[in-house]
Design a protein around this motif. Structure first.
Motif, mmCIF file in Angstrom:
data_model
loop_
_atom_site.group_PDB
_atom_site.id
_atom_site.type_symbol
_atom_site.label_atom_id
_atom_site.label_comp_id
_atom_site.label_asym_id
_atom_site.label_seq_id
_atom_site.Cartn_x
_atom_site.Cartn_y
_atom_site.Cartn_z
ATOM 1 N N SER A 155 -4.663 14.159 5.177
ATOM 2 C CA SER A 155 -4.560 12.786 4.674
ATOM 3 C C SER A 155 -5.486 12.585 3.500
ATOM 4 O O SER A 155 -6.382 13.360 3.266
ATOM 5 N N CYS B 31 -0.477 -0.199 9.024
ATOM 6 C CA CYS B 31 -1.769 -0.289 8.336
ATOM 7 C C CYS B 31 -2.910 -0.323 9.341
ATOM 8 O O CYS B 31 -3.930 0.355 9.162
ATOM 9 N N LYS B 34 -3.449 3.129 10.605
ATOM 10 C CA LYS B 34 -4.168 4.016 9.681
ATOM 11 C C LYS B 34 -5.666 3.776 9.769
ATOM 12 O O LYS B 34 -6.462 4.714 9.773
ATOM 13 N N ASN B 214 -13.173 1.730 1.214
ATOM 14 C CA ASN B 214 -12.235 1.082 0.311
ATOM 15 C C ASN B 214 -10.791 1.328 0.747
ATOM 16 O O ASN B 214 -9.942 0.447 0.674
ATOM 17 N N ASP B 215 -10.514 2.540 1.229
ATOM 18 C CA ASP B 215 -9.159 2.857 1.705
ATOM 19 C C ASP B 215 -8.744 1.930 2.823
ATOM 20 O O ASP B 215 -7.630 1.408 2.852
ATOM 21 N N TRP B 218 -7.921 -1.445 1.577
ATOM 22 C CA TRP B 218 -6.589 -1.524 0.979
ATOM 23 C C TRP B 218 -5.526 -1.681 2.053
ATOM 24 O O TRP B 218 -4.589 -2.463 1.918
ATOM 25 N N TRP B 219 -5.669 -0.955 3.164
ATOM 26 C CA TRP B 219 -4.686 -1.084 4.232
ATOM 27 C C TRP B 219 -4.720 -2.482 4.847
ATOM 28 O O TRP B 219 -3.689 -3.033 5.204
ATOM 29 N N MET B 268 -10.448 5.556 -6.641
ATOM 30 C CA MET B 268 -9.586 4.459 -6.252
ATOM 31 C C MET B 268 -10.344 3.148 -6.401
ATOM 32 O O MET B 268 -11.497 3.059 -6.007
ATOM 33 N N ILE B 363 -4.111 -1.926 -6.639
ATOM 34 C CA ILE B 363 -4.865 -0.688 -6.472
ATOM 35 C C ILE B 363 -4.614 0.210 -7.684
ATOM 36 O O ILE B 363 -3.505 0.264 -8.203
ATOM 37 N N SER B 405 -0.750 6.960 2.618
ATOM 38 C CA SER B 405 -1.862 7.766 2.114
ATOM 39 C C SER B 405 -1.646 8.041 0.640
ATOM 40 O O SER B 405 -0.536 8.330 0.215
ATOM 41 N N ARG B 406 -2.734 8.006 -0.107
ATOM 42 C CA ARG B 406 -2.611 8.183 -1.551
ATOM 43 C C ARG B 406 -2.158 9.576 -1.937
ATOM 44 O O ARG B 406 -1.665 9.792 -3.031
#
Lengths: 155, 566
Positions: A155, B31, B34, B214-215, B218-219, B268, B363, B405-406
């Motif tokens: 991931s 989300c 995650k 930060n991830d 975003w979710w 990001m 983003i 996922s990015r």
């Protein structure tokens, strides 16, 4: 048989056949080289299989191996096992684990097909159903990843 | 009220051995999942993730795994039913429920041992008081208290009469209490609505544990935006939650504002945007986006010829040449894009579109990759309800989960393409329904049924797509009809689900008004109508206002619904 006849004819003095014989001989040598190279390549692949699949080969692969190759594989297995036992103290060292340096203790894996219940060392079972995801210790998953049942999710 | 707040949860989670995650099939749940996965991976908590799309799958998954797990986490499912009754777990099984569905079932709220609810502290649940709905069974038989020996007959008779009076009083009290209880429960459970996004709750949990990234932020933003896109929360709640998230965004992303210390372009970053609410406009052409966003399409009435003319006038008013506007957005002239938002807003006001801009986040990572939160929501929803590929539903769930996922940009782009198709299909279906007067008033509600053979009808056999279609249709209908009463009605929408099995999927949505509180009574109404007509219905979806029923039972079901709600 053809080459024997040519040779005997040449020995009997038919010098004009020398070139034919030489040519044919070179061809035969070349063919022999090709066959040997092919067999050697197969052996190298069979050797790699031990590292990839472990000591028990899937039946699909086993089916395509000749009896001599199977015997060679068994002897290679024994040789490797003896070596691994001799290294690393009392218990020996399993060199086929962690071939790439592991980045983490636990990994996320995804189940690619319905496998059923899978028992982990400490007795607990995990139900592996298609598309279920699991977060498990790396060493418990490695074999199944190699077999293609689980897929490592990055991931 | 015995609800475990986030702080207690974290302590419990850290000591868990293995956990089973049951995740519902909506973007907010994905989300939240995650974020929770990231937290579990951080602390090496072993888990198994099983996607569930309805009550049946939930029960099946529970039965399959109950021998191996003691701890279950339910995301966006389970709060609005009596879990213990349905799943019949062992005594030592523990459920953690993070679900935005409201109202939360009273048994779940008051259970102290087996059910832990993850709820934000300031979410007002409006739960009835304990004593109003639960009561210990009293011993009504108090003959044992009577002492018979050595008393006079007249005294005995007096005591006997007193007892009879007491018992009748108590029975009457009990009946009154029960009647009041039924009323309270009816009021409490009548309307379905949604609370804070589960993704935001999970982010809160991460923040309290100081493990927020930060991830994860975003979710959380995408989870909230999903609630907004699907019209599940009020405008006020959305704005409040945006404010909350904005504080976190500033905290995590303030380095970008400082010119000298800013991060590399590849890192990001999240930014607050007051951007146009045109769906996917930066990944499409402005023209397509204007045509396929429900807000603009409804306000300009783009299904009619006059509407199309109005669109041309709108574009002319902004001075945007048609050729530019029909190009891919990235290829538009930079001079036109410079003040686009303000320009569009100004013109939009003249055409009756006062809310064309909305508060949201975007983003950025790398030079090419910029997405608005709503873009991600549309893409992920389309991936999840993709009908193009044959295969188990869980395939789509996994793909949608991956696209968040990015590192899976290819899946995201695939999702964006599917989303464009979906939005186009929705708008075309809406246009045809309005033009052919397919939306009819049944009295207490509006009704629209899609026929088999309608283009793209297969798309609408999926619940979220059908709900989106219904909401857009209702918005457009309200703008198109002159009947004042019809504008205030809710909508029931039906579409063929499985032609072979002869089933229909039906959703009910609340009326479209400015100050709507988004509360939906169709859940209970559908249940009652099904009961009273013995219709063969399946209430499998976690939202009670979405059901499946047999096509043959449709008319009697509708008749019952009409008389119920009149």
């Amino acid at each position: 048989a053809a080459s024997c006849r040519s040779r005997s004819e040449a020995k009997s003095g038919r010098t004009d056949l020398i070139f034919l014989i030489r040519f044919r001989h070179c061809c035969l040598l070349r063919n022999q080289r090709c066959v040997v190279a092919y067999l050697y390549d197969r052996l190298l692949r069979i050797r790699a299989l031990r590292w990839e699949y472990g000591s028990v080969l899937p039946s699909a692969i086993h089916f395509h191996m000749s009896a001599e190759e199977v015997e060679w594989f068994n002897r290679y297995k024994k040789s490797l096992a003896t070596y691994m036992r001799s290294v690393g103290g009392e218990e020996g060292l399993d060199l086929t684990q962690d071939i790439k340096p592991p980045k983490s203790l636990y990994i996320e894996v995804r189940c690619l097909k319905d496998y059923g219940e899978f028992e982990i060392d400490d007795g607990t079972t995990v139900l592996l159903k298609k598309n279920s995801q699991h977060f498990l210790p790396r060493w418990k998953c490695e074999q199944l990843i190699r077999q293609g049942v689980l897929e490592h999710v990055l991931s | 009220v015995r609800i475990v707040t986030c702080t207690n949860i974290l302590k419990l989670l850290l000591f868990l051995q293995r956990v089973l995650l049951l995740v519902a099939s909506d973007v907010d749940a994905l989300c939240a999942c995650k974020i929770l996965q990231a937290l579990f991976q951080c602390d090496h908590v072993q888990y198994t993730l099983v996607p569930v799309s309805g009550w049946q799958e939930l029960e099946t998954a529970f039965l399959e795994h109950k021998d191996q797990f003691k701890y279950f986490v339910l995301i966006n499912c389970g709060a609005n039913v009596d879990l213990l009754e349905i799943l019949q777990p062992e005594e030592d099984v523990l459920f953690f429920v993070c679900d935005s569905h409201r109202p939360i079932n009273v048994v779940n709220v008051y259970n102290e041992t087996q059910i832990k609810l993850l709820v934000k502290q300031d979410d007002d649940l409006d739960v009835p008081a304990y004593d109003d709905i639960f009561r210990d069974e009293e011993d009504e038989d108090d003959d044992s208290e009577n002492e018979s020996d050595g008393s006079e007959p007249s005294e005995k008779r007096r005591r006997f009469e007193e007892d009879v009076i007491e018992r009748t009083m108590r029975r009457r009290q009990k009946r009154e209490w029960e009647a009041r209880r039924r009323e309270i429960l009816f009021d409490y459970e009548q309307y379905e609505y949604h609370g804070t996004s589960s993704a935001m709750v999970m982010f809160d949990l991460a923040w309290i544990m100081s493990k927020d990234l930060n991830d994860m932020l975003w979710w959380a933003i995408v989870g909230l935006t999903d609630q907004w896109v699907q019209d599940k929360i009020t405008q006020m709640k959305y704005v409040t939650d945006i404010g909350i998230l904005q504080r976190h965004v500033s905290r995590h992303n303030h380095r970008n504002e400082d010119e000298e210390n800013s991060l590399s372009i590849d890192c990001m970053r999240i930014a607050f945007e007051y951007d146009l609410r045109l769906a996917l406009y930066q990944h499409w052409s402005l023209y397509e986006s204007l045509c396929n966003t429900s807000y603009t399409s409804a306000c300009l009435k783009l299904w009619s010829v006059q509407g199309q003319k109005r669109l041309q006038e709108f574009l002319a008013d902004m001075g945007l040449p048609l050729k530019q506007v029909k190009q891919k957005f990235n290829s538009m002239d930079i001079s036109l894009k410079e003040n686009l938002r303000e320009m569009i807003e100004e013109s939009a006001n003249k055409f009756g579109m006062k809310d064309l801009r909305v508060q949201t986040f975007s983003i950025h990572f790398g030079f090419k990759n910029k997405f608005l939160a709503s873009d991600i929501v549309y893409a992920t929803t389309s991936l999840m309800e993709n009908i193009e590929k044959e295969g188990p539903e869980t395939d789509n769930f996994i793909k949608a989960l991956d696209s968040l996922s990015r590192s899976n940009l290819d899946k995201l782009h695939q999702g964006l393409d599917l989303a464009k198709k979906q939005l186009r299909a929705i708008q075309q279906t809406v246009a045809s329904c309005i033009c052919t007067n397919l939306v009819i008033s049944q009295g207490p509600f509006l009704y629209c049924s899609l026929m088999e053979g309608t283009p793209d009808v297969k798309l609408f056999s999926k619940p979220v797509s059908l709900c989106l279609l219904s909401k857009y249709l209702l918005k457009s209908f309200v703008c198109s009809t002159k009947n004042k009463r019809c504008k205030l009605l809710p909508l029931v929408m039906a579409a063929p689900m499985d032609v072979e099995q002869g089933t229909v999927i039906m959703v009910g949505i609340p009326p479209e008004t400015e100050s709507s509180d988004k509360k939906n009574f169709f859940g209970r109404a559908f249940e009652k109508a099904a009961e009273s007509t013995n219709s063969r219905t399946l209430h499998n979806h976690f939202d009670m206002s979405i059901i499946e029923l047999k096509t043959e039972d449709r008319s009697k079901f509708l008749d019952a619904l009409i008389s119920l709600l009149s």
